[in-house]
Design an enzyme around this catalytic site. Structure first.
Site, PDB file in Angstrom:
ATOM      1  CE  LYS A  63      -1.701   1.817   3.991  1.00  0.00           C
ATOM      2  NZ  LYS A  63      -1.520   3.261   4.127  1.00  0.00           N
ATOM      3  CG  ASN A  64       2.300   2.621   3.496  1.00  0.00           C
ATOM      4  OD1 ASN A  64       1.143   2.955   3.200  1.00  0.00           O
ATOM      5  ND2 ASN A  64       2.663   2.333   4.720  1.00  0.00           N
ATOM      6  CG  ASP A  82       2.877   1.387   9.366  1.00  0.00           C
ATOM      7  OD1 ASP A  82       3.163   1.600   8.183  1.00  0.00           O
ATOM      8  OD2 ASP A  82       2.598   2.288  10.181  1.00  0.00           O
ATOM      9  CB  ILE A 125       2.413  18.260   5.950  1.00  0.00           C
ATOM     10  CG1 ILE A 125       1.551  19.526   5.946  1.00  0.00           C
ATOM     11  CG2 ILE A 125       1.531  17.011   5.940  1.00  0.00           C
ATOM     12  CD1 ILE A 125       0.769  19.716   4.640  1.00  0.00           C
ATOM     13  CG  ASP A 126       6.685  20.250  10.388  1.00  0.00           C
ATOM     14  OD1 ASP A 126       5.969  19.233  10.476  1.00  0.00           O
ATOM     15  OD2 ASP A 126       7.803  20.312  10.910  1.00  0.00           O
ATOM     16  CG  LEU A 127       9.649  17.583   8.677  1.00  0.00           C
ATOM     17  CD1 LEU A 127      10.004  16.141   9.049  1.00  0.00           C
ATOM     18  CD2 LEU A 127      10.796  18.525   9.024  1.00  0.00           C
ATOM     19  NE  ARG A 139      -6.868   4.538   4.942  1.00  0.00           N
ATOM     20  CZ  ARG A 139      -5.861   4.862   5.772  1.00  0.00           C
ATOM     21  NH1 ARG A 139      -6.051   4.865   7.070  1.00  0.00           N
ATOM     22  NH2 ARG A 139      -4.677   5.206   5.300  1.00  0.00           N
ATOM     23  NE  ARG A 172      -1.431  12.830   7.785  1.00  0.00           N
ATOM     24  CZ  ARG A 172      -0.350  12.854   7.006  1.00  0.00           C
ATOM     25  NH1 ARG A 172      -0.209  11.944   6.068  1.00  0.00           N
ATOM     26  NH2 ARG A 172       0.558  13.771   7.124  1.00  0.00           N
ATOM     27  CB  CYS A 231      -5.080  10.331  10.580  1.00  0.00           C
ATOM     28  SG  CYS A 231      -3.619   9.569  11.210  1.00  0.00           S
ATOM     29  NE  ARG A 237       0.387  10.607   9.968  1.00  0.00           N
ATOM     30  CZ  ARG A 237      -0.083   9.532   9.319  1.00  0.00           C
ATOM     31  NH1 ARG A 237      -1.221   9.006   9.709  1.00  0.00           N
ATOM     32  NH2 ARG A 237       0.540   9.020   8.294  1.00  0.00           N
TER      33      ARG A 237
HETATM   34  C1  EPZ Z   1       4.187   6.817   6.168  1.00  0.00           C
HETATM   35  O1  EPZ Z   1       3.431   7.855   6.786  1.00  0.00           O
HETATM   36  C2  EPZ Z   1       3.245   5.642   6.054  1.00  0.00           C
HETATM   37  N1  EPZ Z   1       2.114   6.000   5.201  1.00  0.00           N
HETATM   38  C3  EPZ Z   1       2.753   5.235   7.442  1.00  0.00           C
HETATM   39  O2  EPZ Z   1       1.940   4.072   7.280  1.00  0.00           O
HETATM   40  C4  EPZ Z   1       3.960   4.861   8.293  1.00  0.00           C
HETATM   41  O3  EPZ Z   1       3.518   4.569   9.602  1.00  0.00           O
HETATM   42  C5  EPZ Z   1       4.938   6.048   8.337  1.00  0.00           C
HETATM   43  O4  EPZ Z   1       5.305   6.431   6.988  1.00  0.00           O
HETATM   44  C6  EPZ Z   1       6.205   5.718   9.103  1.00  0.00           C
HETATM   45  O5  EPZ Z   1       6.837   4.633   8.511  1.00  0.00           O
HETATM   46  C7  EPZ Z   1       2.283   5.956   3.860  1.00  0.00           C
HETATM   47  O6  EPZ Z   1       3.351   5.684   3.360  1.00  0.00           O
HETATM   48  C8  EPZ Z   1       1.068   6.269   3.033  1.00  0.00           C
HETATM   49  P1  EPZ Z   1       6.305  10.093   8.384  1.00  0.00           P
HETATM   50  P2  EPZ Z   1       4.038   9.361   6.862  1.00  0.00           P
HETATM   51  O7  EPZ Z   1       6.226  11.345   7.614  1.00  0.00           O
HETATM   52  O8  EPZ Z   1       4.763   9.660   5.624  1.00  0.00           O
HETATM   53  C9  EPZ Z   1       6.283  13.278  11.912  1.00  0.00           C
HETATM   54  C10 EPZ Z   1       0.033   2.752   7.571  1.00  0.00           C
HETATM   55  O9  EPZ Z   1      -0.534   2.236   8.542  1.00  0.00           O
HETATM   56  N2  EPZ Z   1       6.262  14.274  10.831  1.00  0.00           N
HETATM   57  O10 EPZ Z   1       7.523   9.238   8.288  1.00  0.00           O
HETATM   58  O11 EPZ Z   1       2.948  10.268   7.294  1.00  0.00           O
HETATM   59  C11 EPZ Z   1       4.936  12.566  12.031  1.00  0.00           C
HETATM   60  O12 EPZ Z   1       4.060  13.325  12.849  1.00  0.00           O
HETATM   61  C12 EPZ Z   1       0.543   4.175   7.637  1.00  0.00           C
HETATM   62  O13 EPZ Z   1       0.242   2.159   6.483  1.00  0.00           O
HETATM   63  C13 EPZ Z   1       6.414  15.619  11.150  1.00  0.00           C
HETATM   64  O14 EPZ Z   1       6.547  15.994  12.321  1.00  0.00           O
HETATM   65  O15 EPZ Z   1       5.063   9.165   8.062  1.00  0.00           O
HETATM   66  C14 EPZ Z   1       5.288  11.252  12.657  1.00  0.00           C
HETATM   67  O16 EPZ Z   1       5.387  11.409  14.056  1.00  0.00           O
HETATM   68  C15 EPZ Z   1       0.308   4.786   9.003  1.00  0.00           C
HETATM   69  N3  EPZ Z   1       6.373  16.546  10.154  1.00  0.00           N
HETATM   70  C16 EPZ Z   1       6.668  10.953  12.090  1.00  0.00           C
HETATM   71  O17 EPZ Z   1       7.171  12.212  11.589  1.00  0.00           O
HETATM   72  C17 EPZ Z   1       6.225  16.181   8.833  1.00  0.00           C
HETATM   73  O18 EPZ Z   1       6.225  17.082   7.949  1.00  0.00           O
HETATM   74  C18 EPZ Z   1       6.657   9.922  10.970  1.00  0.00           C
HETATM   75  O19 EPZ Z   1       5.972  10.471   9.914  1.00  0.00           O
HETATM   76  C19 EPZ Z   1       6.075  14.819   8.526  1.00  0.00           C
HETATM   77  C20 EPZ Z   1       6.109  13.871   9.540  1.00  0.00           C
END
Ligand code: EPZ
Length: 419
Positions: free
Chosen positions: A22-23, A306, A123-125, A398, A92, A116, A121
């Site tokens: 999925k990811n 996950d 998206i600042d980065l 999902r 999301r 979510c 969640r």
């Molecule tokens: C991806 O989410 C996956 N989703 C998630 O899978 C997975 O848990 C996650 O990566 C970590 O491996 C998809 O790929 C669609 P992150 P993502 O950005 O990209 C913080 C599932 O169940 N953060 O690595 O959203 C954030 O709050 C889903 O399949 C910021 O602070 O994960 C979190 O604490 C759930 N600012 C951490 O980083 C940002 O701009 C990890 O987030 C972005 C993220």
């Protein structure tokens, strides 16, 4: 079909093939926007998140078709650059379209993705990285208006956290930007490499994916291409846990064991025999699962967040006390209250869950709180005595392609129920 019902206690055996990731399929579908032609994506799982992605692509002007697990996207003419609020809310992770839409059209309008089930969640980065590449972002009335007046240009970007989504958005924006981009502290998940492989097949020049430094040399144009999505390592972990809690012995085909070493470690720690050969793994559970003193979720190649709910559900049935530490998301334990309804003995304190294993789980009515939390309830139901019914299964759908069919094929007494 609004619920999944399970009569627990059946030992799982046999073999199944694991779905595409999925990811990985979500960012790859976003990347087809950049190709300006027809792309063919194989091994796409049948998921509501994939359907939502196709709705977004169609809204943007793409022609999309699906035949079995093969999706074809023709992005020859793009007629929009906004992602409707309803679709942003449906999924999301649609924020990953941001880099591709700006890369293709020079602008994008998205609604600020809400939180979510896992907590806020941010998206600042994503946004700060795109700003370094020449995007101006105005927020008004909950919408982000993004424009790259002078086009996107390369940048040297350091991520304060190796965010998967931010890494993907930077790659998507940089693939056809002017000049080169370096990402320091990039996410190393296998899904990042799968996205880079797809884009390189389409003519991009991306090097270092899978490491913490990725170089992208912008090219003028990308063409449509063909790609096969990697296997879903989290779905594989889920089916292994289903076998482990039922004392079963199953073979999973079409997987990539090197993508899940930290997960295989956990199964071996609790006494399962795990044998990998090529693209398959065979798991044979012990008569009694052993506790695992501590499991910590970390960025790749650490134990994936996950798979946390999956491991916690499995360890609820082990002998002894295990500790799970969630280091990635703020609020990933919402499913635990539902798990405790089965009789699981779990105490949580902040990011720590203390799991006192028990062999007395009994069937209950419960509700999925999120995708992987829902999978945890299925695992507990397979172990529990008697019937369980799991509601809110749209969360599960999902991310799992035909979880009921797959588990039935392995001997579980599981079916959809309700209207
Ligand atoms: C991806 O989410 C996956 N989703 C998630 O899978 C997975 O848990 C996650 O990566 C970590 O491996 C998809 O790929 C669609 P992150 P993502 O950005 O990209 C913080 C599932 O169940 N953060 O690595 O959203 C954030 O709050 C889903 O399949 C910021 O602070 O994960 C979190 O604490 C759930 N600012 C951490 O980083 C940002 O701009 C990890 O987030 C972005 C993220």
């Amino acid at each position: 079909m609004t619920e999944i019902s399970v009569n627990g206690g059946k030992r799982l055996s046999g073999e199944i093939s694991v779905q595409g990731a999925k990811n990985s399929v979500l960012p790859v579908l976003a990347a087809t926007l950049l190709c300006g032609g027809e792309s063919v994506i194989h091994n796409c799982p049948e998921l509501s998140d994939v359907e939502t992605s196709l709705k977004i692509l169609r809204h943007l002007g793409c022609k999309c078709s699906k035949e079995g697990s093969t999706v074809t996207v023709d992005s020859g003419s793009i007629t929009a650059y906004d992602i409707p609020d309803s679709l942003m809310r449906e999924m999301r992770s649609s924020v990953v379209f941001l880099g591709a839409v700006i890369g293709r059209t020079g602008k994008a309008v998205i609604s600020s993705p809400g939180g979510c089930e896992l907590g806020p969640r941010p998206i600042d980065l994503h946004l700060s990285s795109l700003e370094q590449m020449g995007v101006t972002i105005q927020e008004e009335h909950g919408f982000l208006n993004c424009t790259a007046e002078k086009g996107l240009h390369g940048a040297e970007i350091h991520l304060s956290f190796p965010s998967v989504g931010a890494t993907e958005n930077i790659i998507l924006a940089a693939a056809t930007a002017e000049g080169s981009t370096v990402i320091h502290n990039a996410a190393k998940e296998p899904e990042i490499s799968d996205l880079a492989d797809f884009l390189n097949r389409a003519g991009a020049r991306i090097y270092g994916s899978g490491s913490d430094t990725i170089n992208i040399y912008g090219v003028k144009k990308l063409g449509g291409t063909e790609h096969t999505i990697i296997p879903d390592r989290i779905a594989a972990a889920t089916y292994m846990a289903c076998a482990a809690v039922t004392g079963g012995s199953v073979t999973l085909n079409s997987i990539m064991p090197p993508h899940m070493m930290s997960v295989l470690w956990c199964f071996k720690e609790c006494g399962c025999a795990v044998v990998s050969s090529g693209g398959s793994v065979r798991l044979t559970a012990p008569s009694k699962l052993r506790r695992v003193p501590t499991v910590r979720s970390l960025v790749y190649p650490g134990f994936p967040t996950d798979a946390g709910p999956v491991a916690v559900a499995m360890l609820s049935a082990a002998e002894g006390t295990s500790v799970f530490v969630e280091n990635i998301f703020e609020n990933r334990f919402r499913y635990i209250d539902e798990l405790k309804r089965f009789g699981a003995k779990i105490k949580t304190e902040g990011k720590i869950a203390v799991i006192e294993g028990t062999d007395r789980l009994s069937g209950v009515h419960c509700k999925a709180t999120d995708l992987r939390g829902g999978a945890a309830l299925v695992i507990a139901a397979l172990r529990a005595d008697g019937e369980s019914r799991i509601g809110e299964i749209h969360h599960i759908e999902r991310g799992y392609d035909d979880i009921v069919g797959n588990l039935s094929a392995l001997g579980a007494d599981i079916k959809y129920s309700g209207d």
